[in-house]
Design an enzyme around this catalytic site. Structure first.
Site: not given
Length: 697
Positions: A29-30, A214-215, A245, A581
């Site tokens: 996504k980044t 973002d997020e 998330q 993770r």
């Protein structure tokens, strides 16, 4: 653009109207956010300062800024890239006079806020130890855009409490008198500014032709309203996030914002990023199986080209001490084999109290570790003290900073004297520094104390009268002229030297703001160390090897969530975040007995374990007596006392090609067992018993 997969490319090129990018864990996504920024600038000819790109941590913001700088091959100093709080601070530095504040306002972090709340509780004779709960409630109210006036008029709404209302009113009055904002005010005041001043809102709507958020799943109500206000004119917004998330409900984050995006932004295009670049397929299959059971979510199924990988291991042990020793043993073996460095390993837990046993075991094994989210550099006393000096020099109205340093280093100014200064300030509705100056000139304070107060006033005024080239000059001057350095040991002096070095060439106000907005999670651990952290702090990180500990009812899911479907859904998301993770190895552990809140309790395996697909997992039980509990399919079974490997460490084996070797390690069971064998002429080889055709000698 050549580095992007088809879905990422689709998200990149869609530039007209609202876009929701549902980006699964590890799906890049980044990369989408940064490449889209560069695409808008280089291909669509947007000015870089007409784009607002925001995220939630300084670490993520710095990474975003660095990647964009590389992609656009240019300077982006004036661009609006950073955390939502920092960009609101930037707006308020220009516009806050419209709300009755001066532009040199101070920004209080959580520690400053708690100090002020404790002061108020003491003043109005409410039990001082309640300060953390009061701080949390005020945080929630501000995240909900409920100021003191709204709270007072809420009646029984929003959990109204008369004492809390009294503290909240005093707290906000103190902030105003100090010309200060706390962390949550940066958002709340920005929303207030835009709602009360439409011309200012339109100015920033015109300024920002495109928003990249973002997020998005982490937005609370106040942040969501801010984003909606800014995007209302152009409607050009790209929201990137993952409802699976969303784990910060306790901070006010509301997963419904991303779930309802299409309704709130009509005409939304949705792009799903489901290819995972981080984990093996076994890890993804286990994670997908757990999260898919949440009832209200945007459907995604992650896949990877990294291969099946190792099975996910779950080990059930006698006690938390045995659990910790088991983890330490595996970590040591992985390191000694040369398979992984210590920095490649993350140990995650639901609550901080779980770390005690793990820390003890790691120390006993001589393994280096770091607690992520512990006391960070900017939270150390000497650093906070120096920042307080700088804040008071810039803003004489900063009462919290004055209280912190008026007797640091010791100047012989006691609590009784400070109380007189406080009373004078309240009577005249002035800040403490102005009250202090009046006390120096007036009566009621003995001459010797007046001299001490006068010297402090002269110090601050002298420091304030100089034009500094950078924040480093101010900090260096304050440290020297206050005599503070002389009271410190060598280690703390070195910390202040490090602070001054980091302030070289930095604008004073910008540097102070950055220090105030820095959180512990933004500070990365240095060196080759194992990382220990809560599951909440693990978000945004990744490790080749991950342990998720305490897979027990009452721990994960947490006991406070057991009767609430929404809370259980959040606990399930938290487990999902922890598992995703992991890049190569995912190891889950639990204990039959654990000391919780001063007493040893019998524990049952977490309900989430029955959701794990059996074919992706390996279960091991290491307890002193067999115990019956549900297996992966929900059926009752008794696991054996100990699973014995076919080939134990130290035994000699023969391979049809490489000859005789010695088993150094073995793991797994049955057909899934793997061994590490040292062949004298070949070296170490990792072999699957199913394929290797080994015979024991």
């Amino acid at each position: 653009m050549q580095d992007l997969n088809p879905q990422q490319l689709e998200a990149l090129k869609y530039v007209e109207g609202p876009l929701l990018v549902l980006a699964g864990a590890g799906s890049g996504k980044t990369r989408v956010v940064t490449h889209k920024f560069a695409y808008l600038v280089k291909k669509q000819k947007f000015s870089s300062d007409s784009l607002l790109a925001v995220t939630f941590t300084n670490k993520a913001a710095n990474e975003m800024k660095g990647r964009i700088r590389d992609l656009v091959n240019g300077e982006i100093t004036s661009s609006w890239i950073g955390t939502l709080h920092s960009q609101c601070g930037r707006i308020l530095r220009k516009e806050i006079k419209s709300l009755g504040y001066d532009t040199d306002f101070s920004i209080y972090d959580e520690d400053d806020r708690c100090n002020l709340i404790r002061h108020i509780l003491k003043e109005i004779r409410i039990y001082e130890a309640l300060y953390k709960g009061v701080s949390s409630r005020i945080n929630y109210l501000k995240a909900s855009l409920i100021g003191p006036e709204e709270f007072l008029s809420a009646g029984d709404g929003f959990g109204f409490d008369e004492k809390l209302a009294k503290v909240y009113v005093r707290y906000q009055d103190e902030l105003k008198r100090s010309n200060a904002l706390d962390f949550d005010d940066l958002i709340m005041m920005s929303v207030k500014l835009f709602q009360e001043h439409p011309k200012i809102l339109r100015k920033y709507q015109d300024q920002f032709s495109y928003l990249l958020v973002d997020e998005f799943q982490d937005l609370n109500f106040a942040q969501y309203q801010l984003i909606r206000l800014l995007s209302k004119h152009h409607k050009n917004i790209c929201a990137v996030g993952d409802d699976d998330q969303s784990i910060y409900k306790f901070r006010g984050a509301d997963v419904r914002h991303i779930l309802n995006f299409e309704k709130d932004f009509p005409g939304t295009k949705i792009v799903r990023l489901e290819r995972n670049y981080r984990s093996t397929q076994n890890i993804l299959d286990v994670s997908n199986a757990v999260i898919s059971l949440n009832y209200n979510r945007k459907e995604k199924k992650l896949w990877t080209e990294r291969g099946t990988g190792e099975k996910v291991h779950f080990c059930w042990l006698d006690s938390e001490e045995e659990e910790a020793k088991h983890i330490a043993k595996i970590v040591k073996e992985l390191f000694l084999k040369g398979a992984y460095s210590y920095r490649d390993i993350g140990i995650l837990y639901r609550v901080n109290l779980q770390s005690r046993a793990v820390e003890d075991a790691l120390r006993e094994a001589g393994l280096p570790y770091n607690i992520v989210g512990g006391i960070g550099f900017y939270q150390r006393k000497e650093i906070k003290d120096m920042i307080a000096y700088a804040r008071l020099v810039v803003n004489h109205g900063d009462n919290v900073s004055l209280r912190r340093i008026i007797n640091t280093p010791s100047r012989g100014i006691g609590a009784a004297t400070l109380s007189k200064i406080e009373n004078e300030a309240r009577k005249k509705s002035i800040c403490l520094f102005d009250s202090l100056k009046l006390c120096v000139r007036g009566n009621g304070i003995v001459t010797s104390t007046k001299d001490k107060l006068g010297n402090f006033v002269k110090l601050i005024e002298k420091l304030s009268s100089v034009t500094y080239k950078s924040a480093a000059e101010l900090l260096s001057s304050a440290a020297e002229k206050s005599g503070y350095l002389e009271t410190l040991d060598e280690e703390r002096r070195q910390n202040i030297d490090e602070l001054i070095s980091s302030a070289e060439g930095r604008n004073i106000q910008e540097f102070i703001d950055r220090a105030s907005l820095m959180t512990n999670i933004d500070e990365s651990a240095e060196g080759d160390r194992i990382s220990l952290m809560t599951l909440h702090n693990a978000k945004g990180l990744e490790f080749p090897v991950v342990f998720v500990t305490g897979l027990e009812e009452g721990i994960l899911p947490y006991f406070k969530a057991s009767d609430n479907d929404d809370e259980i859904a959040e606990e399930r998301r938290l487990f999902y975040v922890g598992m995703t993770r992991a890049k190569d190895l995912l190891l889950l552990t639990g204990a039959r007995k654990r000391r919780l809140y001063s007493r040893v309790q019998d524990q049952e395996p977490s309900r989430f374990l029955k959701d794990l697909p059996k074919n992706c997992c390996c279960w091991i039980e290491k307890i002193t007596a067999p115990k019956t509990f549900k297996n992966l399919n929900g059926k009752k079974r008794v696991l054996p006392k100990k699973i014995r490997p076919l080939f134990s460490s130290g035994c000699r084996v023969k391979h049809p090609v490489w000859g005789v070797g010695v088993v150094r390690d073995s793991y797994g069971d049955g057909d899934d067992q793997k061994v590490m064998v040292n062949f004298p002429n070949i070296g170490l080889k990792r072999l699957s018993l199913k394929l290797a055709n080994l015979t024991k000698i």
